[in-house]
Design a protein around this motif. Structure first.
Motif, PDB file in Angstrom:
ATOM      1  N   GLU A 144      24.382  49.702 -26.534  1.00  0.00           N
ATOM      2  CA  GLU A 144      25.595  49.232 -27.200  1.00  0.00           C
ATOM      3  C   GLU A 144      25.272  48.071 -28.134  1.00  0.00           C
ATOM      4  O   GLU A 144      25.755  48.016 -29.265  1.00  0.00           O
ATOM      5  CB  GLU A 144      26.588  48.785 -26.114  1.00  0.00           C
ATOM      6  CG  GLU A 144      27.938  48.367 -26.622  1.00  0.00           C
ATOM      7  CD  GLU A 144      28.743  49.508 -27.196  1.00  0.00           C
ATOM      8  OE1 GLU A 144      28.533  50.666 -26.789  1.00  0.00           O
ATOM      9  OE2 GLU A 144      29.578  49.243 -28.076  1.00  0.00           O
ATOM     10  N   ASP A 147      30.265  47.698 -22.239  1.00  0.00           N
ATOM     11  CA  ASP A 147      30.853  47.095 -23.437  1.00  0.00           C
ATOM     12  C   ASP A 147      31.020  45.599 -23.255  1.00  0.00           C
ATOM     13  O   ASP A 147      30.735  44.805 -24.156  1.00  0.00           O
ATOM     14  CB  ASP A 147      32.231  47.719 -23.709  1.00  0.00           C
ATOM     15  CG  ASP A 147      32.116  49.183 -24.040  1.00  0.00           C
ATOM     16  OD1 ASP A 147      32.990  49.963 -23.620  1.00  0.00           O
ATOM     17  OD2 ASP A 147      31.147  49.552 -24.735  1.00  0.00           O
ATOM     18  N   ARG A 148      31.495  45.207 -22.054  1.00  0.00           N
ATOM     19  CA  ARG A 148      31.730  43.783 -21.800  1.00  0.00           C
ATOM     20  C   ARG A 148      30.420  43.019 -21.816  1.00  0.00           C
ATOM     21  O   ARG A 148      30.298  41.932 -22.372  1.00  0.00           O
ATOM     22  CB  ARG A 148      32.422  43.583 -20.459  1.00  0.00           C
ATOM     23  CG  ARG A 148      33.827  44.165 -20.365  1.00  0.00           C
ATOM     24  CD  ARG A 148      34.612  43.518 -19.254  1.00  0.00           C
ATOM     25  NE  ARG A 148      33.881  43.507 -17.997  1.00  0.00           N
ATOM     26  CZ  ARG A 148      33.976  44.412 -17.053  1.00  0.00           C
ATOM     27  NH1 ARG A 148      34.765  45.453 -17.222  1.00  0.00           N
ATOM     28  NH2 ARG A 148      33.280  44.329 -15.942  1.00  0.00           N
ATOM     29  N   LYS A 200      36.247  41.949 -33.101  1.00  0.00           N
ATOM     30  CA  LYS A 200      35.248  42.222 -32.061  1.00  0.00           C
ATOM     31  C   LYS A 200      35.169  41.050 -31.096  1.00  0.00           C
ATOM     32  O   LYS A 200      35.227  39.912 -31.498  1.00  0.00           O
ATOM     33  CB  LYS A 200      33.885  42.407 -32.738  1.00  0.00           C
ATOM     34  CG  LYS A 200      33.591  43.824 -33.085  1.00  0.00           C
ATOM     35  CD  LYS A 200      32.126  43.963 -33.371  1.00  0.00           C
ATOM     36  CE  LYS A 200      31.894  45.207 -34.211  1.00  0.00           C
ATOM     37  NZ  LYS A 200      30.702  45.156 -34.964  1.00  0.00           N
ATOM     38  N   ARG A 229      36.490  39.228 -19.890  1.00  0.00           N
ATOM     39  CA  ARG A 229      36.853  39.855 -21.168  1.00  0.00           C
ATOM     40  C   ARG A 229      37.958  40.859 -20.974  1.00  0.00           C
ATOM     41  O   ARG A 229      37.873  41.757 -20.151  1.00  0.00           O
ATOM     42  CB  ARG A 229      35.630  40.585 -21.753  1.00  0.00           C
ATOM     43  CG  ARG A 229      34.637  39.628 -22.266  1.00  0.00           C
ATOM     44  CD  ARG A 229      33.614  40.282 -23.156  1.00  0.00           C
ATOM     45  NE  ARG A 229      32.927  39.230 -23.850  1.00  0.00           N
ATOM     46  CZ  ARG A 229      33.253  38.784 -25.054  1.00  0.00           C
ATOM     47  NH1 ARG A 229      34.221  39.345 -25.710  1.00  0.00           N
ATOM     48  NH2 ARG A 229      32.592  37.803 -25.603  1.00  0.00           N
ATOM     49  N   GLU A 242      38.107  45.395 -22.914  1.00  0.00           N
ATOM     50  CA  GLU A 242      36.938  46.287 -22.787  1.00  0.00           C
ATOM     51  C   GLU A 242      36.810  46.652 -21.328  1.00  0.00           C
ATOM     52  O   GLU A 242      36.552  45.812 -20.476  1.00  0.00           O
ATOM     53  CB  GLU A 242      35.674  45.563 -23.262  1.00  0.00           C
ATOM     54  CG  GLU A 242      35.618  45.402 -24.762  1.00  0.00           C
ATOM     55  CD  GLU A 242      34.540  44.428 -25.186  1.00  0.00           C
ATOM     56  OE1 GLU A 242      34.477  43.339 -24.602  1.00  0.00           O
ATOM     57  OE2 GLU A 242      33.752  44.772 -26.073  1.00  0.00           O
ATOM     58  N   LYS A 243      36.978  47.965 -21.052  1.00  0.00           N
ATOM     59  CA  LYS A 243      37.060  48.348 -19.645  1.00  0.00           C
ATOM     60  C   LYS A 243      35.697  48.513 -19.006  1.00  0.00           C
ATOM     61  O   LYS A 243      35.491  48.169 -17.856  1.00  0.00           O
ATOM     62  CB  LYS A 243      37.844  49.651 -19.525  1.00  0.00           C
ATOM     63  CG  LYS A 243      39.300  49.439 -19.513  1.00  0.00           C
ATOM     64  CD  LYS A 243      40.058  50.643 -18.993  1.00  0.00           C
ATOM     65  CE  LYS A 243      41.514  50.301 -18.846  1.00  0.00           C
ATOM     66  NZ  LYS A 243      42.350  51.468 -18.645  1.00  0.00           N
ATOM     67  N   SER A 283      29.108  42.708 -25.318  1.00  0.00           N
ATOM     68  CA  SER A 283      29.874  41.693 -26.048  1.00  0.00           C
ATOM     69  C   SER A 283      29.484  40.295 -25.612  1.00  0.00           C
ATOM     70  O   SER A 283      29.401  39.376 -26.431  1.00  0.00           O
ATOM     71  CB  SER A 283      31.370  41.883 -25.800  1.00  0.00           C
ATOM     72  OG  SER A 283      31.790  43.112 -26.285  1.00  0.00           O
TER      73      SER A 283
END
Lengths: 267, 446
Positions: free
Chosen positions: A159, A229-230, B70, A221, A224-225, A233
């Motif tokens: 990602e 992704d979390r 984002k 966060r 974002e599930k 990020s």
């Protein structure tokens, strides 16, 4: 340790709220040996990039492994400061791509475990062999579900790559370096009072603290599930300079400064 | 739960307190209903109202900014990004996959879909797992394999023969490249000027995601919206070719009259505009293209195993419907089983192992992929539809093909280790050459 704390105080007094650059980290080696690392300098450029490599914690002589020498590329960081030890560990990232400078190689090689587990170049980013990535995997793992944790880390790396078009391994290294504190506060009882004493941490302990803080910050966060992704990020937020993990690190450093007088106590 | 509800309403921007907003969000009919919590809230409200307002309204305002951009750049969006790591995405340079380049010399090369074909492929979605790879590496490209070359030779031979003689099903283990080979066939036929009807996910036809209506006095059901969507897709993919073919006689489709000599693209337009006529349009369309010999037709169906097992639709008795009870599926099954035929064309289908629940035992047994006890009773309603299908097995990568793919992944920066022979061997052996596992091994290292 005192000297390191005064450096820390002089620094943060003028730059509170900014990113602590790599210079503020004083290695454990210098503490034990009583010398100042000569490579440390104030970097006034972007506050988010670590500047110079740390000297390795233990300058013990480690036998050079045959595995790393046979497949090592000529372009590895052989010419940096601490010769044989850094050489053996930087070869684990040997065969690095064209545009990576030697500084990155040596910097990433200066982690606690790298010298002791020689790794062939194709396993440089392996989730099982690379000490930093495997520590990340193990910290995320719960109930012994290693494959699940490996999947999370691998997906998070992918990602990061798809968002930045650059090597996610270096992003992770950078983020861990930025988020790791240089000391912890140990509570000791002096008479009836409980005093907080700043004590050094090993590389692995520092890294673990960084990972735990980054994981905690990623849980906060919203929107974002999935963990991948979390996590991606959060690593990118650390590297961009705004993350809960960095806030925690700075808080800890401030408290250590406040309690720097206790550092000289014997217990 | 409440915050999710509130986040979607325009009340977000007001400076009301949380309790006031909650009250405003509740529909009026429930507003007078007094609950114990409302009484407690009313009591405590006087004390807590003042300090609470500022804190909560701030948090709501901040959240609005963070959701937009984002996450890594932080709230407000004014934070800078670390230039060291954020680089522009550069599409990989690949040659085009044309009939002239799908040859033995190009085996192992990764070729992209031609620019003429890409808009046509964009009408329908890519197969699920392939689309994830295509999102990661742009532009969409697939490797030319030995099986590609031999299969496309087969399809080219079928150009001048009736479709009933060339009904092929691609089989193989999970992730071995069946959908990819089907995509290459579709691209090849589009470049060669065939009429192509491509169905990337036949499962969506069967899993009750589209509305269905019973046709009076029959046991059949029709799916109007699905038929209309399909008609629209076919029209967009084959627009220029369909202008050349006209209907051979007058016909009635739904409420509309279609005169003799209407262009087929105009016929399909009728189905797009009126979904209840779409089924009839589809049947007439298939008949017309089957009757002419100038332009061959390719019907490419992915996830075809869902056409050979009970659907998730229910009849009026509450029993699961078979695909033959759905008119659109039956139309396609007629061509797949050879009951109807195109004068020139081929039917190519691919099975999918993506969802275990969609596997069709009947199809696997008939194709010889699986063996069951002879005493096991197979569905007698579905079995007749599987007769006469040829199975083509798609193997895993050979070493040459895998090397080409490996070099392509390196060029596309999927992995950042040095592209050495030991690394390639590591990935190739641990994945056994399985294309999907090879991609996972290269991209994720697991």
């Amino acid at each position: 340790m005192l000297r390191s704390l005064t450096r820390l105080s002089g620094f943060s007094a003028s730059r509170i709220g900014f990113q602590q650059p790599a210079v503020a980290r004083i290695s454990i080696a210098s503490f034990h040996m009583g010398t100042r690392p000569n490579a440390v300098s104030v970097s006034t450029s972007t506050a988010t990039s670590p500047s110079t490599p740390l000297p390795p914690p233990m300058a013990a002589s480690i036998p050079k492994s045959d595995i790393s020498t046979t497949t090592a590329n000529a372009t590895t960081a052989q010419g940096t400061d601490a010769g044989p030890v850094t050489g053996a560990s930087s070869e684990q990232l040997g065969g690095e791509e064209e545009d990576k400078n030697t500084q990155d190689d040596a910097e990433s090689a200066a982690s606690g475990f790298a010298e002791f587990t020689p790794v062939s170049p194709e396993q440089a980013r392996s989730l099982t062999q690379n000490p930093i990535l495997s520590q990340l995997v193990n910290t995320i793992m719960k109930d012994g579900k290693k494959a699940r944790a490996q999947r999370f880390v691998a997906d998070a790396l992918l990602e990061i790559r798809s968002r930045t078009q650059s090597d996610p391994y270096h992003v992770i290294l950078d983020a861990l370096e930025l988020a790791s504190p240089i000391l912890k506060l140990t509570a000791i009882k002096k008479g009836s009072k409980v005093l907080q004493v700043p004590t050094p941490m090993t590389e692995r302990q520092r890294r673990r603290k960084a990972i735990v803080w980054i994981l905690e910050a990623s849980d906060k966060r919203k929107g974002e599930k999935q963990l991948k992704d979390r996590l991606a990020s959060e690593f990118l937020a650390v590297v961009n300079g705004n993350s809960g993990a960095l806030v925690k690190k700075n808080q800890l450093h401030k408290m250590a400064l406040a309690n720097r007088a206790n550092a000289s106590l014997k217990y | 739960m409440a915050h999710r509800f509130l986040a979607s309403t325009p009340l977000l921007r007001t400076s009301l307190s949380l309790t006031a907003r909650a009250r405003a969000a509740v529909p009026a009919q429930y507003a007078n209903y007094v609950t114990a919590s409302a009484v407690v809230m009313a009591g405590g409200k006087a004390k807590k109202a003042a300090p609470k307002i500022k804190a909560q309204s701030n948090s709501f305002r901040k959240k609005k900014g963070a959701d937009d951009d984002k996450g890594e750049s932080g709230s407000g969006g004014a934070t800078r990004l670390n230039e060291k790591y954020y680089k522009p995405s550069v599409p990989v340079k690949v040659e085009e996959f044309l009939p002239s380049t799908a040859t033995k010399e190009h085996v192992g090369q990764v070729l992209g879909f031609p620019s003429t074909v890409v808009p046509a492929l964009a009408q329908t979605a890519y197969p699920t797992l392939l689309s994830e790879q295509f999102e990661l590496i742009k532009p969409a490209a697939l490797v030319v394999r030995d099986s590609t070359v031999s299969f496309l030779e087969k399809v080219d031979k079928a150009m001048k023969t009736p479709s009933a003689q060339s009904r092929i099903v691609l089989t193989g283990e999970a992730g071995s490249g069946k959908s990819a080979l089907l995509l290459q066939t579709v691209s090849h036929c589009l470049s060669a000027g065939w009429i192509v009807i491509y169905v990337p996910k036949a499962t969506t036809w069967m899993n009750s995601s589209f509305a269905y209506n019973k046709v009076a006095n029959t046991t059949s059901f029709v799916q109007p919206l699905l038929a209309s969507n399909l008609v629209g897709q076919i029209q967009n993919v084959n627009k220029s070719i369909l202008d050349k073919i006209t209907t051979s006689e007058t016909a009635t489709v739904g409420r509309h009259e279609v005169e003799k000599g209407t262009k087929l693209s105009a016929l399909l337009e009728v189905g797009v505009k009126d979904q209840f006529a779409a089924q009839d349009v589809m049947e007439l369309f298939m008949k017309e293209i089957g009757a002419q010999k100038d332009i061959p037709t390719l019907v490419a169906v992915d996830e075809v195993n869902s056409l050979f097992r009970p659907t998730q639709y229910l009849s009026q008795d509450g029993k699961e419907l078979d695909p033959e009870h759905l008119k659109l599926s039956k139309l396609f099954l007629n061509y797949i089983s050879g009951k109807s035929t195109f004068k020139h064309g081929a039917i190519v289908a691919a099975t999918s192992d993506t969802l275990l629940a969609n596997k069709s035992e009947v199809l696997e047994v008939t194709l010889g992929v699986k063996e069951v006890s002879p005493y096991k009773r197979l569905s007698q309603t579905i079995l007749p539809w599987t007769q006469g299908l040829t199975s083509v097995e798609v193997p895993n990568y050979t070493r040459e093909e895998a090397k080409g793919v490996f070099d392509y992944y390196k060029k596309a920066n999927i992995f950042f280790d040095a592209a050495s022979e030991p690394l390639f061997l590591n990935k190739f052996i641990t994945s056994n050459g399985n294309p999907r596992k090879f991609f996972t091994a290269c991209a994720k290292g697991i």
